[in-house]
Every structure is written in C-alpha cells, then in structure tokens.
Write a protein that holds these residues in place. Structure first.
Motif, PDB file in Angstrom:
ATOM      1  N   LEU A  17      16.156  -4.494   0.658  1.00  0.00           N
ATOM      2  CA  LEU A  17      14.850  -4.727   1.274  1.00  0.00           C
ATOM      3  C   LEU A  17      14.246  -3.431   1.804  1.00  0.00           C
ATOM      4  CD1 LEU A  17      15.379  -8.107   3.153  1.00  0.00           C
ATOM      5  CD2 LEU A  17      13.834  -7.661   1.249  1.00  0.00           C
ATOM      6  N   MET A  18      15.059  -2.561   2.393  1.00  0.00           N
ATOM      7  CA  MET A  18      14.561  -1.280   2.904  1.00  0.00           C
ATOM      8  C   MET A  18      14.055  -0.398   1.762  1.00  0.00           C
ATOM      9  SD  MET A  18      17.336  -0.510   5.930  1.00  0.00           S
ATOM     10  CE  MET A  18      16.792   1.154   6.181  1.00  0.00           C
ATOM     11  N   ILE A  19      14.779  -0.365   0.656  1.00  0.00           N
ATOM     12  CA  ILE A  19      14.351   0.427  -0.500  1.00  0.00           C
ATOM     13  C   ILE A  19      13.060  -0.146  -1.076  1.00  0.00           C
ATOM     14  CG2 ILE A  19      14.967   1.045  -2.875  1.00  0.00           C
ATOM     15  CD1 ILE A  19      17.888   1.258  -1.895  1.00  0.00           C
ATOM     16  N   PHE A  20      12.970  -1.470  -1.154  1.00  0.00           N
ATOM     17  CA  PHE A  20      11.761  -2.110  -1.661  1.00  0.00           C
ATOM     18  C   PHE A  20      10.558  -1.790  -0.785  1.00  0.00           C
ATOM     19  CE2 PHE A  20       9.285  -5.067  -3.946  1.00  0.00           C
ATOM     20  CZ  PHE A  20       8.533  -5.782  -3.030  1.00  0.00           C
ATOM     21  N   MET A  21      10.710  -1.838   0.532  1.00  0.00           N
ATOM     22  CA  MET A  21       9.614  -1.540   1.458  1.00  0.00           C
ATOM     23  C   MET A  21       9.186  -0.078   1.337  1.00  0.00           C
ATOM     24  SD  MET A  21       8.813  -4.333   2.980  1.00  0.00           S
ATOM     25  CE  MET A  21       8.029  -3.993   4.510  1.00  0.00           C
ATOM     26  N   LYS A  22      10.123   0.842   1.210  1.00  0.00           N
ATOM     27  CA  LYS A  22       9.807   2.259   1.059  1.00  0.00           C
ATOM     28  C   LYS A  22       9.050   2.505  -0.244  1.00  0.00           C
ATOM     29  CE  LYS A  22      12.242   5.368   3.033  1.00  0.00           C
ATOM     30  NZ  LYS A  22      12.263   6.266   3.958  1.00  0.00           N
ATOM     31  N   PHE A  23       9.458   1.826  -1.316  1.00  0.00           N
ATOM     32  CA  PHE A  23       8.784   1.935  -2.613  1.00  0.00           C
ATOM     33  C   PHE A  23       7.348   1.427  -2.506  1.00  0.00           C
ATOM     34  CE2 PHE A  23       8.324   2.278  -7.051  1.00  0.00           C
ATOM     35  CZ  PHE A  23       7.675   1.139  -7.495  1.00  0.00           C
ATOM     36  N   LYS A  24       7.130   0.307  -1.814  1.00  0.00           N
ATOM     37  CA  LYS A  24       5.789  -0.242  -1.649  1.00  0.00           C
ATOM     38  C   LYS A  24       4.888   0.696  -0.845  1.00  0.00           C
ATOM     39  CE  LYS A  24       4.976  -4.291  -3.306  1.00  0.00           C
ATOM     40  NZ  LYS A  24       4.042  -4.406  -4.405  1.00  0.00           N
ATOM     41  N   LYS A  25       5.423   1.328   0.204  1.00  0.00           N
ATOM     42  CA  LYS A  25       4.645   2.276   0.995  1.00  0.00           C
ATOM     43  C   LYS A  25       4.246   3.478   0.154  1.00  0.00           C
ATOM     44  CE  LYS A  25       6.257   1.497   5.688  1.00  0.00           C
ATOM     45  NZ  LYS A  25       6.995   2.084   6.807  1.00  0.00           N
ATOM     46  N   MET A  26       5.179   3.977  -0.651  1.00  0.00           N
ATOM     47  CA  MET A  26       4.902   5.125  -1.493  1.00  0.00           C
ATOM     48  C   MET A  26       3.854   4.761  -2.551  1.00  0.00           C
ATOM     49  SD  MET A  26       7.611   7.613  -3.417  1.00  0.00           S
ATOM     50  CE  MET A  26       8.366   6.298  -4.296  1.00  0.00           C
ATOM     51  N   GLN A  27       3.912   3.570  -3.072  1.00  0.00           N
ATOM     52  CA  GLN A  27       2.956   3.126  -4.073  1.00  0.00           C
ATOM     53  C   GLN A  27       1.568   2.965  -3.449  1.00  0.00           C
ATOM     54  OE1 GLN A  27       3.825  -0.710  -5.799  1.00  0.00           O
ATOM     55  NE2 GLN A  27       3.499   0.127  -7.850  1.00  0.00           N
ATOM     56  N   ALA A  28       1.495   2.500  -2.223  1.00  0.00           N
ATOM     57  CA  ALA A  28       0.213   2.325  -1.542  1.00  0.00           C
ATOM     58  C   ALA A  28      -0.443   3.666  -1.256  1.00  0.00           C
ATOM     59  CB  ALA A  28       0.409   1.552  -0.252  1.00  0.00           C
ATOM     60  N   ARG A  29       0.326   4.716  -0.992  1.00  0.00           N
ATOM     61  CA  ARG A  29      -0.227   6.041  -0.743  1.00  0.00           C
ATOM     62  C   ARG A  29      -0.854   6.643  -1.989  1.00  0.00           C
ATOM     63  NH1 ARG A  29       4.702   8.546   1.781  1.00  0.00           N
ATOM     64  NH2 ARG A  29       5.012   7.065   3.427  1.00  0.00           N
ATOM     65  N   THR A  30      -0.259   6.403  -3.145  1.00  0.00           N
ATOM     66  CA  THR A  30      -0.758   6.998  -4.380  1.00  0.00           C
ATOM     67  C   THR A  30      -1.853   6.176  -5.034  1.00  0.00           C
ATOM     68  OG1 THR A  30       0.970   5.918  -5.683  1.00  0.00           O
ATOM     69  CG2 THR A  30       1.438   8.129  -4.869  1.00  0.00           C
ATOM     70  N   ALA A  31      -2.063   4.938  -4.608  1.00  0.00           N
ATOM     71  CA  ALA A  31      -3.105   4.097  -5.201  1.00  0.00           C
ATOM     72  C   ALA A  31      -4.469   4.623  -4.790  1.00  0.00           C
ATOM     73  CB  ALA A  31      -2.946   2.653  -4.731  1.00  0.00           C
ATOM     74  N   PRO A  32      -5.473   4.566  -5.694  1.00  0.00           N
ATOM     75  CA  PRO A  32      -6.807   5.036  -5.329  1.00  0.00           C
ATOM     76  C   PRO A  32      -7.396   4.164  -4.233  1.00  0.00           C
ATOM     77  CG  PRO A  32      -6.841   3.958  -7.464  1.00  0.00           C
ATOM     78  CD  PRO A  32      -5.405   4.054  -7.033  1.00  0.00           C
ATOM     79  N   LYS A  33      -7.978   4.818  -3.242  1.00  0.00           N
ATOM     80  CA  LYS A  33      -8.531   4.096  -2.104  1.00  0.00           C
ATOM     81  C   LYS A  33     -10.008   3.839  -2.338  1.00  0.00           C
ATOM     82  CE  LYS A  33      -5.217   5.715   1.166  1.00  0.00           C
ATOM     83  NZ  LYS A  33      -4.584   6.952   1.234  1.00  0.00           N
ATOM     84  N   ASP A  34     -10.470   2.678  -1.942  1.00  0.00           N
ATOM     85  CA  ASP A  34     -11.882   2.339  -2.027  1.00  0.00           C
ATOM     86  C   ASP A  34     -12.538   2.867  -0.768  1.00  0.00           C
ATOM     87  OD1 ASP A  34     -14.307   1.279  -2.666  1.00  0.00           O
ATOM     88  OD2 ASP A  34     -13.807  -0.728  -1.942  1.00  0.00           O
ATOM     89  N   ASN A  35     -13.245   3.982  -0.886  1.00  0.00           N
ATOM     90  CA  ASN A  35     -13.851   4.600   0.277  1.00  0.00           C
ATOM     91  C   ASN A  35     -15.285   4.146   0.488  1.00  0.00           C
ATOM     92  OD1 ASN A  35     -14.861   5.860  -1.934  1.00  0.00           O
ATOM     93  ND2 ASN A  35     -14.152   7.899  -1.409  1.00  0.00           N
ATOM     94  N   GLY A  36     -15.737   3.147  -0.270  1.00  0.00           N
ATOM     95  CA  GLY A  36     -17.060   2.613  -0.063  1.00  0.00           C
ATOM     96  C   GLY A  36     -18.157   3.395  -0.744  1.00  0.00           C
ATOM     97  N   LEU A  37     -17.826   4.367  -1.590  1.00  0.00           N
ATOM     98  CA  LEU A  37     -18.837   5.151  -2.290  1.00  0.00           C
ATOM     99  C   LEU A  37     -19.029   4.624  -3.702  1.00  0.00           C
ATOM    100  CD1 LEU A  37     -17.891   8.775  -1.191  1.00  0.00           C
ATOM    101  CD2 LEU A  37     -19.684   7.327  -0.287  1.00  0.00           C
ATOM    102  N   ARG A  38     -20.256   4.718  -4.186  1.00  0.00           N
ATOM    103  CA  ARG A  38     -20.556   4.296  -5.556  1.00  0.00           C
ATOM    104  C   ARG A  38     -19.990   5.299  -6.546  1.00  0.00           C
ATOM    105  NH1 ARG A  38     -26.862   2.626  -5.856  1.00  0.00           N
ATOM    106  NH2 ARG A  38     -26.748   0.921  -4.394  1.00  0.00           N
ATOM    107  N   THR A  39     -19.504   4.793  -7.660  1.00  0.00           N
ATOM    108  CA  THR A  39     -19.008   5.663  -8.722  1.00  0.00           C
ATOM    109  C   THR A  39     -19.644   5.265 -10.046  1.00  0.00           C
ATOM    110  OG1 THR A  39     -17.104   4.219  -9.092  1.00  0.00           O
ATOM    111  CG2 THR A  39     -16.774   6.111  -7.630  1.00  0.00           C
ATOM    112  N   GLN A  40     -19.653   6.213 -10.959  1.00  0.00           N
ATOM    113  CA  GLN A  40     -20.155   5.962 -12.303  1.00  0.00           C
ATOM    114  C   GLN A  40     -19.369   6.826 -13.270  1.00  0.00           C
ATOM    115  OE1 GLN A  40     -24.241   7.109 -12.295  1.00  0.00           O
ATOM    116  NE2 GLN A  40     -23.821   9.279 -12.263  1.00  0.00           N
TER     117      GLN A  40
END
Length: 140
Positions: A17-40
């Motif tokens: 469970l600890m390894i799974f939680m650490k993996f999820k945190k690391m994955q959330a950091r590298t995921a693109p964040k929606d900063n509310g700006l328009r893109t094209q």
C-alpha cells in the motif's frame, strides 16, 4: 506459527500500500495540470496558449475577446475589428502594452485591429489581422 505468518502478511500488505501511494503521488506530479488557460494546436501539431493579438496575454477559459464582425453574414470573407481582451480593453492593465502585430506600433486604448474573418465550409473560422487603426490610416 499462525501469528507469525499473519504478521508477515500484514507487513507485506502495508508495504504494498505504501509503494502504491508513492507511485500515485509521483504520477500526479507528472500529469499535466489544468491551469485554467485556453490552449490550441499550432501548425506543427503542438499545443500553445491562446493569446490576445494586441497585448499577447494568455487568455483564461472564461475570458473572451471583444470584437465586431460586419455584414453581410453569409459570405465566406467578412471584415472584422478586434478591440482586445479583458486585460487590455477598455482600459489596459498596468504594464500591458497594446502592440499591432503588423506594424509593431503601439495601439491607443480607443484603437483597434482590422482583420478578415474567413468562414470555412467545415464550420471552422480563421482570422487574419491586416493592420491596426494607426497603420491603416495611410492605406485609406
């Protein structure tokens, strides 16, 4: 002996469970964040921010340009004026300069960009800026 295996099993479960939680945190950091700006998408297929053509400020998803489209409405090519975005129209924010993308001169707060709006058959629209109220005076 049964308690020993139960203890080892629970330790393995907690470590998993600890390894799974650490993996999820690391994955959330590298995921693109929606900063509310328009893109094209640009012509190379990359993603870029939608910017105001006057002040080059990135636009948020809830911000619109102030523009006016002139008649006739059923033609594939229309005249259009672009006044700016909420950052530069009706009054520019401090430090924001309104520059014409064609001539490079500063556009006054009451000035505008002159553009052509092309209505394509696929339902898409394309805007081509031809000048500003400052550089267009010499053409008339």
């Amino acid at each position: 002996m049964d308690y020993f295996f139960l203890f080892i099993g629970s330790v393995i479960l907690i470590l998993a469970l600890m390894i799974f939680m650490k993996f999820k945190k690391m994955q959330a950091r590298t995921a693109p964040k929606d900063n509310g700006l328009r893109t094209q998408k640009n012509e190379n297929g990359g993603v870029e921010f939608v910017r105001c053509p006057l002040c080059s400020t990135p636009l948020a998803k809830n911000e619109d340009m102030f523009s006016r489209i002139y008649r006739p409405m059923n033609t594939p090519d229309q005249r259009m004026t672009v006044h700016g975005c909420p950052h530069c129209y009706p009054r520019p924010e401090p430090g924001v300069k309104r520059l014409c993308p064609v001539c490079g001169k500063e556009v006054p707060p009451e000035g505008e960009l002159i553009a052509r709006l092309f209505n394509r058959t696929e339902g898409k629209k394309h805007v081509m800026i031809t000048g500003c109220s400052v550089c267009y005076k010499g053409r008339n």
